[in-house]
Design a protein around this motif. Structure first.
Motif, PDB file in Angstrom:
ATOM      1  N   LEU A 261       0.842  -1.196   0.000  1.00  0.00           N
ATOM      2  CA  LEU A 261       0.000   0.000   0.000  1.00  0.00           C
ATOM      3  C   LEU A 261       0.875   1.243   0.000  1.00  0.00           C
ATOM      4  O   LEU A 261       1.995   1.229   0.499  1.00  0.00           O
ATOM      5  CB  LEU A 261      -0.913   0.021   1.223  1.00  0.00           C
ATOM      6  CG  LEU A 261      -1.808  -1.204   1.457  1.00  0.00           C
ATOM      7  CD1 LEU A 261      -2.634  -1.007   2.724  1.00  0.00           C
ATOM      8  CD2 LEU A 261      -2.701  -1.453   0.268  1.00  0.00           C
ATOM      9  N   GLY A 262       0.340   2.319  -0.539  1.00  0.00           N
ATOM     10  CA  GLY A 262       1.044   3.597  -0.530  1.00  0.00           C
ATOM     11  C   GLY A 262       0.092   4.727  -0.842  1.00  0.00           C
ATOM     12  O   GLY A 262      -0.884   4.551  -1.597  1.00  0.00           O
ATOM     13  N   ASN A 263       0.340   5.893  -0.249  1.00  0.00           N
ATOM     14  CA  ASN A 263      -0.485   7.061  -0.511  1.00  0.00           C
ATOM     15  C   ASN A 263       0.054   7.820  -1.718  1.00  0.00           C
ATOM     16  O   ASN A 263       1.267   7.998  -1.865  1.00  0.00           O
ATOM     17  CB  ASN A 263      -0.508   7.987   0.712  1.00  0.00           C
ATOM     18  CG  ASN A 263      -1.253   7.360   1.888  1.00  0.00           C
ATOM     19  OD1 ASN A 263      -2.287   6.714   1.694  1.00  0.00           O
ATOM     20  ND2 ASN A 263      -0.732   7.541   3.093  1.00  0.00           N
ATOM     21  N   GLN A 264      -0.841   8.279  -2.575  1.00  0.00           N
ATOM     22  CA  GLN A 264      -0.440   9.030  -3.757  1.00  0.00           C
ATOM     23  C   GLN A 264      -0.126  10.482  -3.374  1.00  0.00           C
ATOM     24  O   GLN A 264      -0.704  11.027  -2.414  1.00  0.00           O
ATOM     25  CB  GLN A 264      -1.555   9.007  -4.801  1.00  0.00           C
ATOM     26  CG  GLN A 264      -1.901   7.602  -5.285  1.00  0.00           C
ATOM     27  CD  GLN A 264      -2.878   7.638  -6.425  1.00  0.00           C
ATOM     28  OE1 GLN A 264      -2.525   7.978  -7.559  1.00  0.00           O
ATOM     29  NE2 GLN A 264      -4.141   7.314  -6.144  1.00  0.00           N
ATOM     30  N   PRO A 265       0.767  11.128  -4.101  1.00  0.00           N
ATOM     31  CA  PRO A 265       1.128  12.516  -3.779  1.00  0.00           C
ATOM     32  C   PRO A 265      -0.066  13.463  -3.778  1.00  0.00           C
ATOM     33  O   PRO A 265      -0.181  14.347  -2.939  1.00  0.00           O
ATOM     34  CB  PRO A 265       2.129  12.875  -4.882  1.00  0.00           C
ATOM     35  CG  PRO A 265       2.692  11.565  -5.324  1.00  0.00           C
ATOM     36  CD  PRO A 265       1.577  10.587  -5.198  1.00  0.00           C
ATOM     37  N   GLY A 266      -0.999  13.271  -4.726  1.00  0.00           N
ATOM     38  CA  GLY A 266      -2.151  14.164  -4.798  1.00  0.00           C
ATOM     39  C   GLY A 266      -3.319  13.739  -3.945  1.00  0.00           C
ATOM     40  O   GLY A 266      -4.396  14.341  -4.024  1.00  0.00           O
ATOM     41  N   GLY A 267      -3.140  12.713  -3.127  1.00  0.00           N
ATOM     42  CA  GLY A 267      -4.233  12.204  -2.307  1.00  0.00           C
ATOM     43  C   GLY A 267      -4.781  10.911  -2.867  1.00  0.00           C
ATOM     44  O   GLY A 267      -4.866  10.719  -4.078  1.00  0.00           O
ATOM     45  N   GLY A 268      -5.148  10.022  -1.988  1.00  0.00           N
ATOM     46  CA  GLY A 268      -5.697   8.745  -2.419  1.00  0.00           C
ATOM     47  C   GLY A 268      -4.739   7.601  -2.132  1.00  0.00           C
ATOM     48  O   GLY A 268      -3.567   7.791  -1.812  1.00  0.00           O
ATOM     49  N   LEU A 269      -5.258   6.392  -2.246  1.00  0.00           N
ATOM     50  CA  LEU A 269      -4.496   5.182  -1.938  1.00  0.00           C
ATOM     51  C   LEU A 269      -4.093   4.488  -3.226  1.00  0.00           C
ATOM     52  O   LEU A 269      -4.844   4.462  -4.214  1.00  0.00           O
ATOM     53  CB  LEU A 269      -5.342   4.237  -1.081  1.00  0.00           C
ATOM     54  CG  LEU A 269      -4.637   2.992  -0.541  1.00  0.00           C
ATOM     55  CD1 LEU A 269      -3.553   3.381   0.457  1.00  0.00           C
ATOM     56  CD2 LEU A 269      -5.641   2.033   0.098  1.00  0.00           C
ATOM     57  N   GLU A 270      -2.915   3.897  -3.186  1.00  0.00           N
ATOM     58  CA  GLU A 270      -2.405   3.116  -4.310  1.00  0.00           C
ATOM     59  C   GLU A 270      -2.035   1.721  -3.798  1.00  0.00           C
ATOM     60  O   GLU A 270      -1.204   1.583  -2.901  1.00  0.00           O
ATOM     61  CB  GLU A 270      -1.181   3.799  -4.914  1.00  0.00           C
ATOM     62  CG  GLU A 270      -0.577   3.052  -6.094  1.00  0.00           C
ATOM     63  CD  GLU A 270       0.661   3.744  -6.639  1.00  0.00           C
ATOM     64  OE1 GLU A 270       0.791   3.843  -7.865  1.00  0.00           O
ATOM     65  OE2 GLU A 270       1.506   4.180  -5.820  1.00  0.00           O
ATOM     66  N   VAL A 271      -2.667   0.707  -4.364  1.00  0.00           N
ATOM     67  CA  VAL A 271      -2.408  -0.683  -3.991  1.00  0.00           C
ATOM     68  C   VAL A 271      -1.696  -1.353  -5.163  1.00  0.00           C
ATOM     69  O   VAL A 271      -2.223  -1.391  -6.280  1.00  0.00           O
ATOM     70  CB  VAL A 271      -3.706  -1.442  -3.660  1.00  0.00           C
ATOM     71  CG1 VAL A 271      -3.393  -2.857  -3.202  1.00  0.00           C
ATOM     72  CG2 VAL A 271      -4.504  -0.688  -2.607  1.00  0.00           C
ATOM     73  N   ILE A 272      -0.507  -1.884  -4.922  1.00  0.00           N
ATOM     74  CA  ILE A 272       0.308  -2.483  -5.974  1.00  0.00           C
ATOM     75  C   ILE A 272       0.415  -3.977  -5.706  1.00  0.00           C
ATOM     76  O   ILE A 272       0.896  -4.406  -4.657  1.00  0.00           O
ATOM     77  CB  ILE A 272       1.711  -1.856  -6.039  1.00  0.00           C
ATOM     78  CG1 ILE A 272       1.605  -0.355  -6.352  1.00  0.00           C
ATOM     79  CG2 ILE A 272       2.575  -2.551  -7.084  1.00  0.00           C
ATOM     80  CD1 ILE A 272       2.937   0.356  -6.370  1.00  0.00           C
ATOM     81  N   VAL A 273      -0.038  -4.769  -6.679  1.00  0.00           N
ATOM     82  CA  VAL A 273       0.085  -6.221  -6.636  1.00  0.00           C
ATOM     83  C   VAL A 273       1.166  -6.620  -7.642  1.00  0.00           C
ATOM     84  O   VAL A 273       1.024  -6.359  -8.846  1.00  0.00           O
ATOM     85  CB  VAL A 273      -1.245  -6.911  -6.986  1.00  0.00           C
ATOM     86  CG1 VAL A 273      -1.060  -8.421  -7.045  1.00  0.00           C
ATOM     87  CG2 VAL A 273      -2.308  -6.532  -5.974  1.00  0.00           C
ATOM     88  N   ALA A 274       2.247  -7.216  -7.175  1.00  0.00           N
ATOM     89  CA  ALA A 274       3.341  -7.660  -8.032  1.00  0.00           C
ATOM     90  C   ALA A 274       3.354  -9.189  -8.055  1.00  0.00           C
ATOM     91  O   ALA A 274       3.472  -9.830  -7.009  1.00  0.00           O
ATOM     92  CB  ALA A 274       4.692  -7.132  -7.532  1.00  0.00           C
ATOM     93  N   LEU A 275       3.197  -9.770  -9.244  1.00  0.00           N
ATOM     94  CA  LEU A 275       3.168 -11.212  -9.400  1.00  0.00           C
ATOM     95  C   LEU A 275       4.330 -11.668 -10.281  1.00  0.00           C
ATOM     96  O   LEU A 275       4.601 -11.035 -11.311  1.00  0.00           O
ATOM     97  CB  LEU A 275       1.841 -11.658 -10.067  1.00  0.00           C
ATOM     98  CG  LEU A 275       0.559 -11.337  -9.283  1.00  0.00           C
ATOM     99  CD1 LEU A 275      -0.662 -11.632 -10.134  1.00  0.00           C
ATOM    100  CD2 LEU A 275       0.519 -12.137  -7.985  1.00  0.00           C
ATOM    101  N   PRO A 276       5.036 -12.731  -9.902  1.00  0.00           N
ATOM    102  CA  PRO A 276       6.163 -13.212 -10.728  1.00  0.00           C
ATOM    103  C   PRO A 276       5.661 -13.857 -12.010  1.00  0.00           C
ATOM    104  O   PRO A 276       4.638 -14.541 -12.027  1.00  0.00           O
ATOM    105  CB  PRO A 276       6.871 -14.211  -9.820  1.00  0.00           C
ATOM    106  CG  PRO A 276       5.791 -14.713  -8.919  1.00  0.00           C
ATOM    107  CD  PRO A 276       4.856 -13.545  -8.692  1.00  0.00           C
ATOM    108  N   LEU A 277       6.407 -13.647 -13.093  1.00  0.00           N
ATOM    109  CA  LEU A 277       6.022 -14.229 -14.377  1.00  0.00           C
ATOM    110  C   LEU A 277       6.516 -15.656 -14.510  1.00  0.00           C
ATOM    111  O   LEU A 277       6.013 -16.395 -15.357  1.00  0.00           O
ATOM    112  CB  LEU A 277       6.579 -13.381 -15.531  1.00  0.00           C
ATOM    113  CG  LEU A 277       5.880 -12.019 -15.732  1.00  0.00           C
ATOM    114  CD1 LEU A 277       6.570 -11.227 -16.824  1.00  0.00           C
ATOM    115  CD2 LEU A 277       4.416 -12.241 -16.107  1.00  0.00           C
ATOM    116  N   ASN A 278       7.525 -16.043 -13.735  1.00  0.00           N
ATOM    117  CA  ASN A 278       8.072 -17.406 -13.843  1.00  0.00           C
ATOM    118  C   ASN A 278       7.596 -18.250 -12.673  1.00  0.00           C
ATOM    119  O   ASN A 278       7.506 -17.773 -11.566  1.00  0.00           O
ATOM    120  CB  ASN A 278       9.599 -17.357 -13.860  1.00  0.00           C
ATOM    121  CG  ASN A 278      10.113 -16.610 -15.084  1.00  0.00           C
ATOM    122  OD1 ASN A 278       9.506 -16.687 -16.143  1.00  0.00           O
ATOM    123  ND2 ASN A 278      11.222 -15.919 -14.938  1.00  0.00           N
TER     124      ASN A 278
END
Length: 451
Positions: free
Chosen positions: A434-451
């Protein structure tokens, strides 16, 4: 007699271990290097022959010189003709001028004079040598020539046809070194491949089990240490599968036992005459029913037992977004139009739905982005809501934890959405942050491996 079978067993075990393969690799590399070096010396051809002093010609010249020097003058020409072969020519000459040699300042043979005189047992013998560079352009043939003066003043002429006689010692040693490196590399690649293949299968089986709990056991192959590790992993896998089956059966029983008293409470509520008290009771029963269903769905989560398969991740995201749009919720999408990914589509879809649902409940301008990196694929869910304080961004993944104090259906679920989403992502070998965006709001990043 028992000692012999014991030693055979020990030798077989030592050969089938990682340490044994390393020792065998070293031995084979050395033997292969020696074999290539011998083949190089025998079969490489004229261009790779050693210098003339190392060919044995000097010994042959000395032998022929001693024989002719001891023979009568009348027989020397015939002996010289008989001594000639394909390697070099031999002529007996009364005078030096009969050889018709080029005029050079120093026709000496500094590298081999001492050796040849010692072999001839003639310490004062005159020896001259001429190479192709000593002949002028007017000569059609420019051979190697060695002139040897005999005891009576006559001369022996030894000549070798013009050719590039061998590589110098540095170049020959360089070729030998390169051959040794090549042979060592070949043996090492073969041996490491033998060791790496079982490890790769082991790693692939572990990854497959992470995505599919019903994956078959890993084949037990490879050296002794790797086989022991595979056996231990297969045993652990069987225990986990047994635990999951037991847990599923237990939760099914709990689900039945909890729903029964809640149903009885609702039936009894029908006989409550006070409408306000009845409404409160029904609201509590509905909330308890929702919490029980959500908790059982979270802990049971049949999607974790879903087999992994190849599917279009971009199409799955677009399908989820279309479902939200059909419900009147506008969700924007940016990213590639097609991406084949191997995983559990139902589990990933449920995780994405939870993330988008949270963004819709607590924010505005919800968007989904799909991007690819060399070894990863990223799904980013953004909104323009209040965000989450940095000190709480890890706590919200705990089951049943919610930032606001209430837990009723009007302010969201029961605090299991993010927990379930992260569990699914972790089971695929990925990360959810999770992370907050500079202009306001939440950013959820899902990183999945390709291999």
């Amino acid at each position: 007699m028992k000692a012999l079978p014991d030693w055979r067993t020990r030798l077989r075990r030592a050969h089938d271990t990682v340490a044994g393969w390393i020792a065998l690799t070293t031995l084979l590399a050395m033997l292969t290097s020696l074999a290539l070096n011998g083949a190089f010396s025998l079969l490489a051809g004229v261009w790779a022959r050693p210098p003339i002093l190392e060919t044995g010609l000097m010994e042959k010249v000395a032998t022929i010189g001693r024989i002719i020097n001891a023979a009568p003058a009348s027989q020397r020409a015939n002996i010289a003709d008989a001594a000639a072969d394909k390697t070099f020519n031999v002529r007996w000459l009364l005078r030096h001028d009969d050889a018709h040699l080029p005029a050079i300042n120093e026709p000496g043979f500094s590298d081999g004079q001492a050796l040849l005189r010692e072999l001839l047992e003639m310490p004062q013998a005159s020896i001259e040598a001429y190479d192709p560079d000593d002949w002028g352009s007017q000569y059609v043939e420019r051979p190697y020539v060695l002139m040897l003066q005999l005891a009576d003043g006559s001369w022996l002429q030894f000549s070798v046809p013009t050719r590039k006689w061998g590589l110098d010692p540095f170049k020959r040693n360089l070729v030998v070194l390169i051959l040794a490196l090549i042979s060592t590399l070949i043996v090492v690649l073969i041996a490491t491949r033998h060791l790496a293949t079982p490890l790769e299968r082991f790693a692939e089986g572990a990854r497959r089990f992470g995505k599919d709990f019903r994956a078959p056991p890993i084949a037990v192959v490879g050296p002794h240490e790797i086989r022991q590790a595979i056996l231990a992993f297969n045993a652990m896998q069987a225990q986990i599968q047994h635990f999951l089956n037991d847990r599923t059966q237990m939760l099914a029983a709990i689900s039945h036992d909890l729903r029964a008293p809640l149903t009885r409470m609702r039936l009894r509520g029908e006989f409550v005459e006070d409408a306000e008290q009845q409404s409160r009771l029904f609201r509590d029963v509905d909330e308890m029913q929702s919490m029980v269903n959500s908790a059982l769905d979270f802990f049971r989560d049949d999607s974790r037992l879903e087999p992994a398969t190849d599917f279009d991740l971009a199409e799955l995201l677009l399908t989820v977004i279309d479902d939200f749009k059909d419900a009147g919720v506008d969700v924007a999408y940016t990213g590639i139009g097609r991406l084949v990914y191997n995983g559990r589509p139902v589990g990933i879809k449920r995780a994405v739905v939870n993330l988008i649902d949270n963004a819709v409940k607590y924010g505005l301008e919800v968007s989904v982005e799909l991007d690819t990196l060399p070894d990863w694929v990223e799904i980013c869910v953004k909104d323009r809501g209040p965000g989450i304080a940095p000190e709480l961004q890890e706590q919200v993944f705990a089951p049943f934890y919610r930032i606001e104090g209430s837990r009723n259906k009007h302010t969201g679920g029961v605090g299991l959405g993010l927990s379930a989403a992260r569990a699914t992502v972790l089971e695929h070998g990925g990360t959810l942050t999770l992370g907050n965006q500079p202009g306001g709001g939440l950013e959820v990043i899902v990183a999945l491996p390709l291999n």
